[in-house]
Enzyme design. Sequence first.
Site, PDB file in Angstrom:
ATOM      1  N   TYR A  83       0.846  -1.206   0.000  1.00  0.00           N
ATOM      2  CA  TYR A  83       0.000   0.000   0.000  1.00  0.00           C
ATOM      3  C   TYR A  83       0.878   1.252   0.000  1.00  0.00           C
ATOM      4  O   TYR A  83       0.657   2.190  -0.764  1.00  0.00           O
ATOM      5  CB  TYR A  83      -0.877  -0.062   1.253  1.00  0.00           C
ATOM      6  N   ASN A 119      -4.155   8.237  10.737  1.00  0.00           N
ATOM      7  CA  ASN A 119      -5.283   7.296  10.847  1.00  0.00           C
ATOM      8  C   ASN A 119      -6.582   8.080  11.019  1.00  0.00           C
ATOM      9  O   ASN A 119      -6.627   9.045  11.779  1.00  0.00           O
ATOM     10  CB  ASN A 119      -5.083   6.368  12.045  1.00  0.00           C
ATOM     11  N   HIS A 140      -9.619  -0.857  10.446  1.00  0.00           N
ATOM     12  CA  HIS A 140      -8.608  -0.180  11.256  1.00  0.00           C
ATOM     13  C   HIS A 140      -8.946  -0.333  12.741  1.00  0.00           C
ATOM     14  O   HIS A 140     -10.026  -0.812  13.097  1.00  0.00           O
ATOM     15  CB  HIS A 140      -8.538   1.296  10.871  1.00  0.00           C
TER      16      HIS A 140
HETATM   17  P1  NAP Z   1     -13.131   3.212   2.460  1.00  0.00           P
HETATM   18  O1  NAP Z   1     -14.070   3.597   3.529  1.00  0.00           O
HETATM   19  O2  NAP Z   1     -12.639   1.820   2.385  1.00  0.00           O
HETATM   20  O3  NAP Z   1     -13.809   3.618   1.044  1.00  0.00           O
HETATM   21  C1  NAP Z   1     -13.123   3.298  -0.131  1.00  0.00           C
HETATM   22  C2  NAP Z   1     -13.850   3.953  -1.289  1.00  0.00           C
HETATM   23  O4  NAP Z   1     -13.144   3.653  -2.500  1.00  0.00           O
HETATM   24  C3  NAP Z   1     -15.290   3.458  -1.458  1.00  0.00           C
HETATM   25  O5  NAP Z   1     -16.103   4.504  -1.915  1.00  0.00           O
HETATM   26  C4  NAP Z   1     -15.128   2.380  -2.551  1.00  0.00           C
HETATM   27  O6  NAP Z   1     -16.302   2.210  -3.307  1.00  0.00           O
HETATM   28  C5  NAP Z   1     -14.037   3.032  -3.421  1.00  0.00           C
HETATM   29  N1  NAP Z   1     -13.298   2.041  -4.183  1.00  0.00           N
HETATM   30  C6  NAP Z   1     -12.598   0.975  -3.705  1.00  0.00           C
HETATM   31  N2  NAP Z   1     -12.063   0.254  -4.724  1.00  0.00           N
HETATM   32  C7  NAP Z   1     -12.458   0.879  -5.871  1.00  0.00           C
HETATM   33  C8  NAP Z   1     -12.270   0.610  -7.259  1.00  0.00           C
HETATM   34  N3  NAP Z   1     -11.568  -0.454  -7.686  1.00  0.00           N
HETATM   35  N4  NAP Z   1     -12.848   1.451  -8.165  1.00  0.00           N
HETATM   36  C9  NAP Z   1     -13.575   2.512  -7.735  1.00  0.00           C
HETATM   37  N5  NAP Z   1     -13.792   2.839  -6.450  1.00  0.00           N
HETATM   38  C10 NAP Z   1     -13.240   2.018  -5.527  1.00  0.00           C
HETATM   39  O7  NAP Z   1     -11.832   4.137   2.476  1.00  0.00           O
HETATM   40  P2  NAP Z   1     -11.536   5.476   3.333  1.00  0.00           P
HETATM   41  O8  NAP Z   1     -11.109   5.075   4.686  1.00  0.00           O
HETATM   42  O9  NAP Z   1     -12.683   6.432   3.149  1.00  0.00           O
HETATM   43  O10 NAP Z   1     -10.229   6.025   2.555  1.00  0.00           O
HETATM   44  C11 NAP Z   1     -10.327   7.129   1.662  1.00  0.00           C
HETATM   45  C12 NAP Z   1      -8.910   7.491   1.250  1.00  0.00           C
HETATM   46  O11 NAP Z   1      -8.163   7.864   2.431  1.00  0.00           O
HETATM   47  C13 NAP Z   1      -8.136   6.329   0.604  1.00  0.00           C
HETATM   48  O12 NAP Z   1      -7.351   6.809  -0.464  1.00  0.00           O
HETATM   49  C14 NAP Z   1      -7.238   5.820   1.739  1.00  0.00           C
HETATM   50  O13 NAP Z   1      -6.068   5.229   1.230  1.00  0.00           O
HETATM   51  C15 NAP Z   1      -6.937   7.110   2.475  1.00  0.00           C
HETATM   52  N6  NAP Z   1      -6.579   6.936   3.914  1.00  0.00           N
HETATM   53  C16 NAP Z   1      -7.434   6.283   4.759  1.00  0.00           C
HETATM   54  C17 NAP Z   1      -7.074   6.186   6.128  1.00  0.00           C
HETATM   55  C18 NAP Z   1      -7.978   5.513   7.150  1.00  0.00           C
HETATM   56  O14 NAP Z   1      -7.571   5.430   8.339  1.00  0.00           O
HETATM   57  N7  NAP Z   1      -9.173   5.062   6.766  1.00  0.00           N
HETATM   58  C19 NAP Z   1      -5.876   6.770   6.584  1.00  0.00           C
HETATM   59  C20 NAP Z   1      -5.068   7.457   5.670  1.00  0.00           C
HETATM   60  C21 NAP Z   1      -5.439   7.545   4.331  1.00  0.00           C
HETATM   61  P3  NAP Z   1     -17.420   1.114  -2.842  1.00  0.00           P
HETATM   62  O15 NAP Z   1     -18.224   1.818  -1.779  1.00  0.00           O
HETATM   63  O16 NAP Z   1     -18.190   0.869  -4.087  1.00  0.00           O
HETATM   64  O17 NAP Z   1     -16.670  -0.066  -2.321  1.00  0.00           O
HETATM   65  O1  GFB Z   2      -5.454   0.894  12.620  1.00  0.00           O
HETATM   66  P1  GFB Z   2      -4.509  -0.243  12.366  1.00  0.00           P
HETATM   67  O2  GFB Z   2      -5.076  -1.448  11.771  1.00  0.00           O
HETATM   68  O3  GFB Z   2      -3.386   0.312  11.397  1.00  0.00           O
HETATM   69  O4  GFB Z   2      -3.771  -0.701  13.751  1.00  0.00           O
HETATM   70  P2  GFB Z   2      -1.887   0.811  11.441  1.00  0.00           P
HETATM   71  C1  GFB Z   2      -3.296   0.200  14.629  1.00  0.00           C
HETATM   72  C2  GFB Z   2      -2.787  -0.524  15.878  1.00  0.00           C
HETATM   73  O5  GFB Z   2      -3.939  -1.025  16.586  1.00  0.00           O
HETATM   74  C3  GFB Z   2      -1.844  -1.708  15.704  1.00  0.00           C
HETATM   75  C4  GFB Z   2      -3.653  -2.312  17.106  1.00  0.00           C
HETATM   76  O6  GFB Z   2      -0.792  -1.576  16.644  1.00  0.00           O
HETATM   77  C5  GFB Z   2      -2.713  -2.922  16.073  1.00  0.00           C
HETATM   78  O7  GFB Z   2      -1.951  -3.971  16.684  1.00  0.00           O
HETATM   79  N1  GFB Z   2      -4.918  -3.033  17.263  1.00  0.00           N
HETATM   80  C6  GFB Z   2      -5.412  -3.499  18.453  1.00  0.00           C
HETATM   81  C7  GFB Z   2      -5.782  -3.357  16.296  1.00  0.00           C
HETATM   82  N2  GFB Z   2      -6.583  -4.148  18.263  1.00  0.00           N
HETATM   83  C8  GFB Z   2      -6.842  -4.078  16.923  1.00  0.00           C
HETATM   84  C9  GFB Z   2      -7.905  -4.604  16.112  1.00  0.00           C
HETATM   85  O8  GFB Z   2      -8.844  -5.254  16.568  1.00  0.00           O
HETATM   86  N3  GFB Z   2      -7.833  -4.333  14.764  1.00  0.00           N
HETATM   87  C10 GFB Z   2      -6.788  -3.593  14.214  1.00  0.00           C
HETATM   88  N4  GFB Z   2      -6.816  -3.341  12.893  1.00  0.00           N
HETATM   89  N5  GFB Z   2      -5.758  -3.096  14.960  1.00  0.00           N
HETATM   90  C11 GFB Z   2      -2.435   0.998   8.879  1.00  0.00           C
HETATM   91  C12 GFB Z   2      -1.801   0.628   7.579  1.00  0.00           C
HETATM   92  O9  GFB Z   2      -1.497   0.714   9.882  1.00  0.00           O
HETATM   93  O10 GFB Z   2      -2.719   2.400   8.943  1.00  0.00           O
HETATM   94  C13 GFB Z   2      -2.721   1.033   6.448  1.00  0.00           C
HETATM   95  O11 GFB Z   2      -1.598  -0.783   7.560  1.00  0.00           O
HETATM   96  C14 GFB Z   2      -3.135   2.489   6.550  1.00  0.00           C
HETATM   97  O12 GFB Z   2      -2.061   0.816   5.232  1.00  0.00           O
HETATM   98  C15 GFB Z   2      -3.653   2.772   7.945  1.00  0.00           C
HETATM   99  O13 GFB Z   2      -2.069   3.324   6.337  1.00  0.00           O
HETATM  100  C16 GFB Z   2      -3.991   4.216   8.135  1.00  0.00           C
HETATM  101  O14 GFB Z   2      -1.911   2.208  11.893  1.00  0.00           O
HETATM  102  O15 GFB Z   2      -1.010  -0.131  12.168  1.00  0.00           O
END
Ligand code: NAP
Ligand code: GFB
Length: 356
Positions: free
Chosen positions: A150, A179, A193
């Site tokens: 990623y 996050n 997450h």
């Molecule tokens: P999300 O809740 O998983 O939503 C993903 C979105 O992308 C949905 O609308 C999904 O559409 C669409 N999508 C996925 N695969 C696709 C494809 N092949 N073609 C077209 N659309 C597609 O993600 P999010 O958490 O809102 O993340 C939004 C952005 O923030 C992403 O670029 C992610 O990398 C970035 N980001 C997220 C986090 C976090 O903690 N969540 C942190 C840092 C950056 P459907 O609804 O149809 O599946």
């Molecule tokens: O949010 P998370 O999955 O992503 O995990 P990262 C954050 C921390 O939470 C880790 C702990 O240290 C996990 O061990 N954790 C504890 C848990 N309980 C849980 C649980 O039930 N589920 C999950 N998921 N975690 C991601 C990247 O890293 O951050 C992605 O892998 C993206 O690519 C995202 O960048 C924002 O912060 O570790």
Amino acid sequence: MSSPLQSTPVVLVTGGTGLVGYALRHVIETELVGSRYGRREGEQWVFVSSKEADLRDPEQTRRLFEKYKPTHVIHLAALVGGLYKNMKYKLSFLRDNTLINDNVLHFAHATGVSKVISCLSTCVFPDKVSYPLDETKIHLGLPHESNFGYAHAKRMVDVANHAYKDQFGSNFTAAIPTNIFGPNDNFDLEDSHVIPALIHKCFLAKRNNTPFAVSGSGKPLRQFIYSYDLAKLLIWQLREYDDVEPVILSVGEDEELSIKQVADAVVNAIGFEGEYTFDTSRADGQFRKPASNKKLLSQLHDDFAFTPFDSALHDTVRWFVDNYDHARTGNVKGKEQLRDAPIATHTKVVAMNGSH
Ligand code: NAP
Ligand code: GFB
């Protein structure tokens, strides 16, 4: 902001149905028209999902851009997941996101889009580099091994933005959020997450009178931004930030929380009083990724009121409990029974002033 050619600015939001897309739609639809974070008079916003176009497919992407003729794009679409999903599917995260990002930037350029904001993540930064992380350190070493698929796909967006700028003068830039959490997140127990996973786990533990198990040691540190705050900052970047260099969108690095502190806050918000354990057989991932928001604050020119963590978490738990039956929960055994069980009487969400 409007492009000279087309009278009506059209803002296309890819990934418009996810966590961040939902928050953007909420802000654009609730903030005063013409206000700093509100829609502008005559501006059209289009929120699309993968059901409208699979952006891994160049032909579907071309048709999408032909259909909406966007002047501006907020590119959120991606294959997204938490630590454990990233560790399992490194190639899918690399390839799917590389295809999506390349197609979106290619057709944005080909159809004359005047500005694109793509969304990276603080996990793009090198794992071994001096802290705090800032925008100049993206390419100074390998990302953490747990999410290198990623992370490399996202880094290539920054490389592409600079190449489009260099060759065509394109105004393509990127945001780097930490996050994120909030309503309409993915609450799948395994793939999501940490915050949505813990909310769902704790909700089920209360419901089923079973232990609440947090994965890992609880020691890692993270910064969390509320999705509604991030949405406002993305609108600010769309309107007021025209630099190819990315910008970190985050709370301050002094607001890092340990996973234990996050779990305590979830237990409090759900009102869980049962057994609460840490499953140290599960990975902790990267220990910390402290990101500086100095550049953001210096560019915003005035204070930005970030939503306090506890009230943002409280609202996210409220949304989850109220929307359980259509939230993204993955396949939860006995969800039907859960849905039909009287929620109100059992789950007491602790009011922030501590009254039960
Ligand atoms: P999300 O809740 O998983 O939503 C993903 C979105 O992308 C949905 O609308 C999904 O559409 C669409 N999508 C996925 N695969 C696709 C494809 N092949 N073609 C077209 N659309 C597609 O993600 P999010 O958490 O809102 O993340 C939004 C952005 O923030 C992403 O670029 C992610 O990398 C970035 N980001 C997220 C986090 C976090 O903690 N969540 C942190 C840092 C950056 P459907 O609804 O149809 O599946
Ligand atoms: O949010 P998370 O999955 O992503 O995990 P990262 C954050 C921390 O939470 C880790 C702990 O240290 C996990 O061990 N954790 C504890 C848990 N309980 C849980 C649980 O039930 N589920 C999950 N998921 N975690 C991601 C990247 O890293 O951050 C992605 O892998 C993206 O690519 C995202 O960048 C924002 O912060 O570790």
